[in-house]
Design a protein around this motif. Structure first.
Motif, short mmCIF file in Angstrom:
data_model
loop_
_atom_site.label_atom_id
_atom_site.label_comp_id
_atom_site.label_asym_id
_atom_site.label_seq_id
_atom_site.Cartn_x
_atom_site.Cartn_y
_atom_site.Cartn_z
N ILE A 121 0.80 -1.21 0.00
CA ILE A 121 0.00 0.00 0.00
C ILE A 121 0.85 1.28 0.00
O ILE A 121 0.37 2.35 -0.34
N GLN A 122 2.11 1.09 0.35
CA GLN A 122 3.00 2.27 0.36
C GLN A 122 2.98 3.00 -0.97
O GLN A 122 3.07 4.22 -1.02
N VAL A 123 2.90 2.23 -2.06
CA VAL A 123 2.90 2.84 -3.38
C VAL A 123 1.73 3.80 -3.50
O VAL A 123 1.86 4.93 -3.98
N ASN A 124 0.56 3.36 -3.03
CA ASN A 124 -0.61 4.19 -3.14
C ASN A 124 -0.49 5.45 -2.28
O ASN A 124 -0.84 6.54 -2.70
N ILE A 125 0.03 5.23 -1.07
CA ILE A 125 0.20 6.38 -0.18
C ILE A 125 1.18 7.37 -0.80
O ILE A 125 0.94 8.58 -0.83
N GLU A 126 2.25 6.79 -1.35
CA GLU A 126 3.28 7.64 -1.94
C GLU A 126 2.71 8.47 -3.08
O GLU A 126 2.89 9.68 -3.15
N ARG A 127 1.97 7.81 -3.98
CA ARG A 127 1.40 8.51 -5.12
C ARG A 127 0.43 9.59 -4.67
O ARG A 127 0.42 10.68 -5.20
N PHE A 128 -0.36 9.24 -3.67
CA PHE A 128 -1.33 10.20 -3.19
C PHE A 128 -0.65 11.42 -2.58
O PHE A 128 -0.97 12.55 -2.89
N THR A 129 0.32 11.15 -1.69
CA THR A 129 0.97 12.29 -1.04
C THR A 129 1.75 13.11 -2.05
O THR A 129 1.85 14.33 -1.92
N ARG A 130 2.29 12.45 -3.08
CA ARG A 130 3.02 13.22 -4.07
C ARG A 130 2.08 14.15 -4.84
O ARG A 130 2.41 15.27 -5.15
N LEU A 131 0.90 13.63 -5.13
CA LEU A 131 -0.08 14.48 -5.80
C LEU A 131 -0.42 15.68 -4.93
O LEU A 131 -0.44 16.82 -5.38
N MET A 132 -0.65 15.39 -3.65
CA MET A 132 -1.04 16.48 -2.74
C MET A 132 0.10 17.46 -2.54
O MET A 132 -0.12 18.63 -2.21
N ALA A 133 1.33 16.97 -2.70
CA ALA A 133 2.48 17.84 -2.47
C ALA A 133 2.84 18.63 -3.73
O ALA A 133 3.63 19.57 -3.68
N THR A 134 2.29 18.23 -4.88
CA THR A 134 2.58 18.96 -6.10
C THR A 134 2.02 20.36 -5.98
O THR A 134 0.85 20.54 -5.69
N GLU A 135 2.91 21.32 -6.18
CA GLU A 135 2.42 22.69 -6.07
C GLU A 135 2.19 23.25 -7.46
O GLU A 135 2.89 22.93 -8.40
N SER A 136 1.21 24.09 -7.55
CA SER A 136 0.91 24.69 -8.83
C SER A 136 2.01 25.66 -9.22
O SER A 136 2.52 26.40 -8.39
N ASP A 137 2.42 25.62 -10.50
CA ASP A 137 3.39 26.61 -10.99
C ASP A 137 2.75 27.98 -10.98
O ASP A 137 3.42 29.00 -10.94
N VAL A 138 1.43 27.98 -11.09
CA VAL A 138 0.72 29.25 -11.13
C VAL A 138 -0.14 29.30 -9.89
O VAL A 138 -1.19 28.70 -9.82
N ALA A 139 0.36 29.97 -8.85
CA ALA A 139 -0.41 30.03 -7.61
C ALA A 139 -0.59 31.49 -7.20
O ALA A 139 0.28 32.32 -7.45
N ASP A 140 -1.72 31.78 -6.61
CA ASP A 140 -1.93 33.14 -6.12
C ASP A 140 -1.18 33.32 -4.82
O ASP A 140 -1.09 32.42 -4.00
N SER A 141 -0.63 34.53 -4.62
CA SER A 141 0.10 34.80 -3.39
C SER A 141 -0.89 34.97 -2.24
O SER A 141 -2.06 35.24 -2.46
N PRO A 142 -0.40 34.81 -1.00
CA PRO A 142 -1.28 34.95 0.17
C PRO A 142 -2.00 36.30 0.19
O PRO A 142 -3.18 36.38 0.55
#
Lengths: 610, 605
Positions: B313-334
């Motif tokens: 299951i680590q693979v699934n967790i890894e893929r999921f967390t990587r998706l969640m950690a992907t930051e948008s190149d285009v993000a609005d500032s705070p």
């Protein structure tokens, strides 16, 4: 209503089971062996406890008792207890071997079955009529071919063999019990119909809830799918909030449906527990009462209770099998839907004539799924062998449909005209033959998950790399390919690099050219490339077309003007027919389009002059 | 990029990354654990009833306490059944709740990722992250945990009782535990990679199905049914062989585990029997020992299987967390979010009106997955209401400018200014809400025509919709469908032709009444007469709006205020049509070539 190929669930199941049945039969045999062998060790233990460790009566059959006496009797065994241990391990070993064989046979059967199911389904789908694909949703069909196949495999391999094993166990247990006390056995057995009836009741409820969950999952999955495919539209319209609400709403609904299903399952399992434990209680009480008032012996009571325990687990399993029957039944029906859909059929003695001949559309009318508006209305057109014919027409005027009919992607119903090649009705030909001879480049081509070169030669496996390069060059694809890091070996399609619309179209053109078919159809295949590339492709084509008949569908006059014959279509009819010169000499749609496109051209003239 | 990182090793199997999602259901999970322990305890109580029946009712030949016996039994049974009911239900609920939260989280996160992500990962891959990885993780949180509680407490309970009853005899059983563990682990080590391979082939088979179904028309037209079918058969054969091999291992595996139980039983019978004969051990105790010996191996096997599941299951967790950690190149500032709100909580009250002045100021740009600057120090002023045309060969990079205007990508250097302010100073949603974009490959959502047209303006009335359709000459599309605006367009708009889809997506954009209109080859698959009608419509529609028009057919853009000519990703010429024609540069070549043939032919005629 036509007769269905698989009128019942079992007819389809037996069809799928061809080739795997014998593995399942073997599996059931070994399973029964396991059940029988598993009855021996409790006997050995009972003997050890009753005869060796205390001075009871041997529970073993007479023959075995005699044999034990022969080797020295209980006294000898008492001093050589390890012999008992060896006996236990030996029996266990036999049982373990049978168990192992059971699982291997069962798995081999299951995998053979799944392989057959998948292959049959896939082949069937490939050979279905094209209209079927427009009527059914991709996601839904994939779900049927994956989860439903899995469901059936589970049922046949796990549940059904369990059913046999469990039946053997139940029968054995009942026989043993009946040999001790018939009335007590009747009480014990009386619970079985109750439990089975109860299972049937739940089976219906769980089945319908399962169906709901399945459908809701499909919907949720499509929402996600559409959001991802249409991500550019979502962003461009700033509709993220709407998308989120839509997804969350469905996601929550789906989750709640699942939880309801889980609740049903939990209720089912725990109420089954309740029934079994109540049964045990009844036997204990009634058994005790028999002991006290009717002289049932303590040893018999203990034996009866342990056999009754043997009954509890199988009956519960039986209930579970029945509950799963509903799931499997639904899955089988879902596959039956696919398998009962009609495959494309050729007439007996279908012909395979030469296609270097005149193509004639003879009073062709057509509408999709009888009832909606007519797409084609009495179209007649004669395309001489080796000529180039252009078709021009407004969006939705029926140009593509006409070509689909020619390619026999849709069959032309009786009485709505006919299409002939060299005088032979294409309906009398082999469908594959027609398509092999007509090279059709679709408006929205599909690339397969393989390398570019494999894509280009997919329909012409004998072609070598030289042919591939040549086709790519004619299709003006070679420049683009050079830009890819891995050139012709670039992996494209579903699991590879995404090509632009124009690149896809040109790949499809190359894919067609490499086959050198006698009839070439370009269904607006140059719409996504610029005019310059368009011109390049056409001039290369002219040199390479040879004696092939070419049908060009296009919006640009420049694409069409050199054609030997141009047909102008409007609202499903051919309204104008002639060469470019003839057509611009007359008033009509063609001239209007020509004038529109020319206005700009003449401005260019002015620019030349200025 | 897409990688099949199947050999992931995360600290503690990646469980810490999942904990936050389970914390929300903390109370329920704790209750489940307590109930699980209670259920294990009750399970061990039931055999005592039978012992009582034998000793008291039968041994003493009396039924005096029968009523109390029945009542007590039923009470305990009711408690147990209730506990089982609740824990199965709650475990299912927790699983589904966690799944749902994970799906929501990943879906919502995807709504904020930039196009660079979608360009680099295909839909099927991302779809699997949202729909299947999440399910695996939910299962871990609910069922694996419950199993561990049940089995763990059972094993501990049994070991404690055995040691207390007879330590020496217990040692015979205990000695088998490490041996069994080693054997089970050895089998698992072989089974885990095999199972991984099965999953891999399985996903191949699924995409084969996808290809066979989505590509049906092409497969038929090319007559490659046999090629495709043979490839499929190769995959299913490999699947069968791998699965059967796996089954052999696991059959041997389960037989070994059962054997270990039987060996324990035999040991107890032999050694325990001796102790009984020496009258050190009572028969009752011996029988308890035997039943424990038999039943101990299965929970141990279950626990080791749980560990194997964790590894997988680590693979699934890894893929999921990587998706969640992907930051948008285009993000609005705070700061921007504070003022204008984020994607899901816009503060529309703070939104300024968008006028439509666009300016590229010294913009250099390189695609995130590219390695070459496609724009260098580019400057362009587009006052509001200007019509900008972008022309060039197929694949020359015409969409780049538009991507920057829409802020689908951000400049590597320099600024894109909207109404005089850097686009990054306002939220993406603000910008997108003011842009109408018609794509080259039109995309419609499944649903009715009305749903689709309203996509950019949810409160549009039927009159407004019909007006927009009329403007783009698309009324005929509605007329020929049997239910008018209520007609379904099918999955991805498949029930319509490409040209019809383009018309509808054009109407959709117009209906949204955007300040900036982008037409990316919007009329490529539309016939000339309709296109002419649309051209006139475009002239009306773009009046007062800033517009960017990308076109192959140059006839459509001669009236543009400024034409940008793109070649090999760079802008090489710019100006009005007449100026560019006079210049006799690349545009002139493109233009004349497009009409040469026709003109020559016209002269000849």
């Amino acid at each position: 209503m036509k007769k269905e190929k698989y009128p019942t669930k079992s007819s389809l199941v037996f069809y799928f089971l061809r080739g795997s049945k014998r593995y399942f039969v073997l599996a059931v045999f070994f399973a029964c062996m396991v059940s029988v062998l598993d009855l021996i060790n409790p006997k050995i233990i009972a003997y050890t406890v009753d005869c060796l460790l205390s001075d009871g009566v041997s529970p073993l059959p007479e023959a075995v008792n005699a044999w034990i006496e022969g080797i020295g009797g209980a006294a000898y065994l008492r001093s050589h207890l390890y012999l008992i241990a060896i006996a236990v391990v030996t029996v266990a070993l036999g049982s373990a071997a049978c168990r192992c064989l059971f699982r291997i046979c069962n798995a081999t059967g299951a995998e053979t079955l799944v392989q057959r199911m998948r292959n049959t389904l896939f082949d069937h789908i490939l050979h279905l009529q094209f209209s079927w694909h427009s009527e059914n949703r991709t996601g839904d069909i994939i779900q049927r071919c994956t989860s439903d196949v899995e469901q059936i495999k589970m049922f046949l391999s796990e549940q059904l063999t369990t059913l046999f094993r469990v039946s053997v166990l139940i029968i054995l247990a009942i026989v043993f019990m009946a040999s001790i006390h018939v009335q007590l056995t009747l009480v014990s057995v009386a619970f079985i119909p109750v439990i089975i009836g109860y299972s049937f009741y739940f089976h219906k409820k769980i089945g319908s809830q399962f169906r709901i969950v399945d459908e809701e999952e499909g919907k949720l999955s499509s929402i996600a799918q559409e959001n991802l495919t249409g991500v550019r539209v979502v962003r461009a319209f700033g509709r993220e909030i709407y998308e989120r609400q839509r997804f969350e709403k469905q996601n929550h609904y789906y989750t709640n449906m699942w939880i309801r299903l889980m609740q049903l399952m939990a209720a089912f399992w725990s109420s089954m527990d309740f029934f079994s434990y109540v049964q045990v209680l009844t036997i204990m009480c009634y058994g005790s009462w028999l002991c006290v008032n009717h002289g049932l012996s303590a040893g018999n009571y203990i034996a009866f209770v342990s056999y009754n325990a043997m009954l509890t687990w199988p009956v519960r399993m039986l209930g579970r099998v029945i509950a799963n029957l509903s799931k499997a039944g639904i899955s089988i029906d879902r596959l039956r839907y696919i398998m009962n859909s009609e495959e494309e059929q050729d007439k007996p003695d279908a012909l395979t004539p030469d296609f270097h001949q005149d193509i004639v559309f003879d009073h062709v009318s057509f509408s999709y799924d009888n009832g909606s508006t007519e797409i084609l209305n009495d179209v007649s057109l004669m395309i001489p062998a080796g000529s180039t014919v252009g078709i021009l027409g407004a969006t939705g005027s029926g140009k593509s449909t006409l070509m689909y009919l020619l390619d026999r992607l849709y069959p032309l119903p009786e009485g709505s005209g006919k299409i002939t090649v060299g005088g032979v009705d294409i309906a009398d030909m082999k469908g594959e033959w027609v398509r092999q001879n007509i090279g059709m480049v679709l408006q929205e081509p599909y690339l397969f998950s393989r390398s570019l070169s494999e894509n280009i030669r997919i329909a012409s496996p004998s072609s070598d790399m030289e042919d591939v390069r040549n086709a790519a060059r004619i299709a003006s694809l070679d420049d683009s390919i050079e830009h890819f890091k891995e050139g012709y070996e670039t992996f494209v399609g579903e699991r590879g690099v995404t090509l632009s619309g124009g690149q896809k179209q040109r790949t499809a053109i190359a894919q067609m050219l490499i086959r050198k078919p006698p009839v070439m159809v370009f269904d607006d295949s140059l719409s996504a490339v610029d005019a310059e590339t368009d011109a390049k492709i056409r001039s290369a084509l002219k040199e390479n077309a040879g004696d092939s008949t070419v049908i060009l569908i296009a919006h640009r006059i420049t694409t069409l003007l050199n054609a030997d014959l141009i047909a102008v279509m409007d609202k499903g009819r051919i309204v104008q027919l002639g060469t470019h010169e003839e057509l611009i000499a007359r008033d009509g749609i063609y001239k209007r389009i020509y004038t529109l496109q020319m206005e700009q051209g003449l401005e260019t003239e002015a620019a030349y002059a200025g | 990029m897409q990688d099949d990182n199947t050999n992931v090793k995360l600290p503690f199997f990646g469980i810490p990354k999942v904990v936050p999602f389970a914390m929300k259901y903390k109370k329920r999970i704790i209750a489940m654990v307590l109930m699980g322990i209670l259920a294990s305890l009750i399970d061990s109580v039931f055999p005592l009833f039978n012992r009582y029946a034998i000793n008291h009712f039968i041994g003493e030949q009396t039924l005096d306490t029968l009523v109390q016996f029945i009542v007590l039994y039923l009470v305990i049974l009711t408690v147990q059944v209730t506990i089982n009911y609740i824990s199965v239900w709650w475990a299912g609920m927790t699983e589904m709740d966690v799944d749902r939260d994970l799906r929501d989280a990943s879906f919502n996160h995807l709504q904020e990722l930039s196009f660079a992500y979608f360009n680099q990962n295909n839909v099927g891959y991302i779809h699997a992250r949202v729909m299947s990885d999440t399910g695996k993780i939910g299962e871990l949180v609910a069922w694996r945990m419950m199993d561990t509680v049940w089995n763990g407490s059972y094993v501990l309970f049994v070991l404690a009782v055995m040691l207390k009853m007879n330590a020496r005899l217990a040692m015979y059983v205990l000695i088998l535990v490490p041996i069994a563990s080693v054997l089970i682990t050895w089998f698992q080590r072989h089974l885990v990679p095999l199972n991984r391979k099965i999953r891999h082939i399985n996903s191949t088979i699924t995409s084969d199905f996808n290809e066979g179904i989505t590509g049906a028309r092409s497969i038929k037209a090319l007559v490659v049914e046999n090629t495709i079918s043979n490839d499929f058969r190769r995959d299913t054969l490999e699947m069968k062989q791998t699965s059967v091999r796996t089954a052999r291992y696991s059959a041997l595996f389960s037989a070994t585990v059962t054997m270990m139980g039987s060996i324990a039983l035999a040991l107890v019978l032999w050694q325990g029997g001796r102790l009984t004969l020496e009258t050190v051990l009572e028969i009752g105790t011996l029988s308890v020992f035997m039943s424990y010996a038999l039943n101990l191996m299965e929970p141990i096997q279950m626990m080791i299987e749980t560990i194997a599941a964790l590894i997988a299951i680590q693979v699934n967790i890894e893929r999921f967390t990587r998706l969640m950690a992907t930051e948008s190149d285009v993000a609005d500032s705070p700061e921007v979010i504070a003022k204008y709100g984020d994607t899901f909580h816009p503060k529309k009250e703070n939104w300024e009106k968008l006028e439509g002045d666009v300016e590229f100021r010294d913009v250099s740009f390189m695609y995130p997955d590219g390695n070459e600057m496609v724009l260098e120090h580019f400057n362009l002023q587009v006052p509001k209401g200007t019509n900008v045309a972008i022309v060039g060969e197929t694949g020359a990079g015409k969409s780049t400018l538009v991507n920057l205007v829409c802020r689908f990508f951000e400049p590597t250097e320099g600024q894109v200014l909207i109404d005089g302010r850097d686009a990054r100073e306002r939220s993406q949603l603000w910008l997108h809400s003011n842009i109408g974009y018609v794509l080259q490959t039109p995309h419609l959502f499944s649903g009715t025509v009305r749903d689709n047209l309203r996509y950019g303006k949810p409160d549009a009335t039927d009159e407004e919709i019909m007006r927009a359709l009329k403007l783009v000459s698309a009324e005929f599309v509605i007329d020929k469908m049997d239910k008018g605006l209520d007609s379904e367009v099918g999955e991805g708009g498949d029930l319509l032709s490409t040209g019809e889809k383009q018309l509808l997506s054009f109407a959709r954009a117009i209906l949204a009444d955007p300040r900036i209109l982008v037409l990316d080859e919007a009329t490529a698959s539309i016939d000339t007469l309709t296109e002419k009608a649309i051209q006139d419509a475009i002239l009306t529609v773009i009046k007062g709006r800033t517009s960017f028009v990308i076109a192959h057919r140059l006839s459509t853009i001669v009236d543009a205020d400024v034409i940008l000519v793109v070649r090999d990703g760079k802008i090489i010429e710019r100006g009005k049509h007449r100026e560019l024609m006079k210049k006799k540069g690349y545009y002139y070549d493109l233009y004349t070539r497009q009409y040469e043939e026709m003109v020559v032919n016209a002269v000849a005629a």
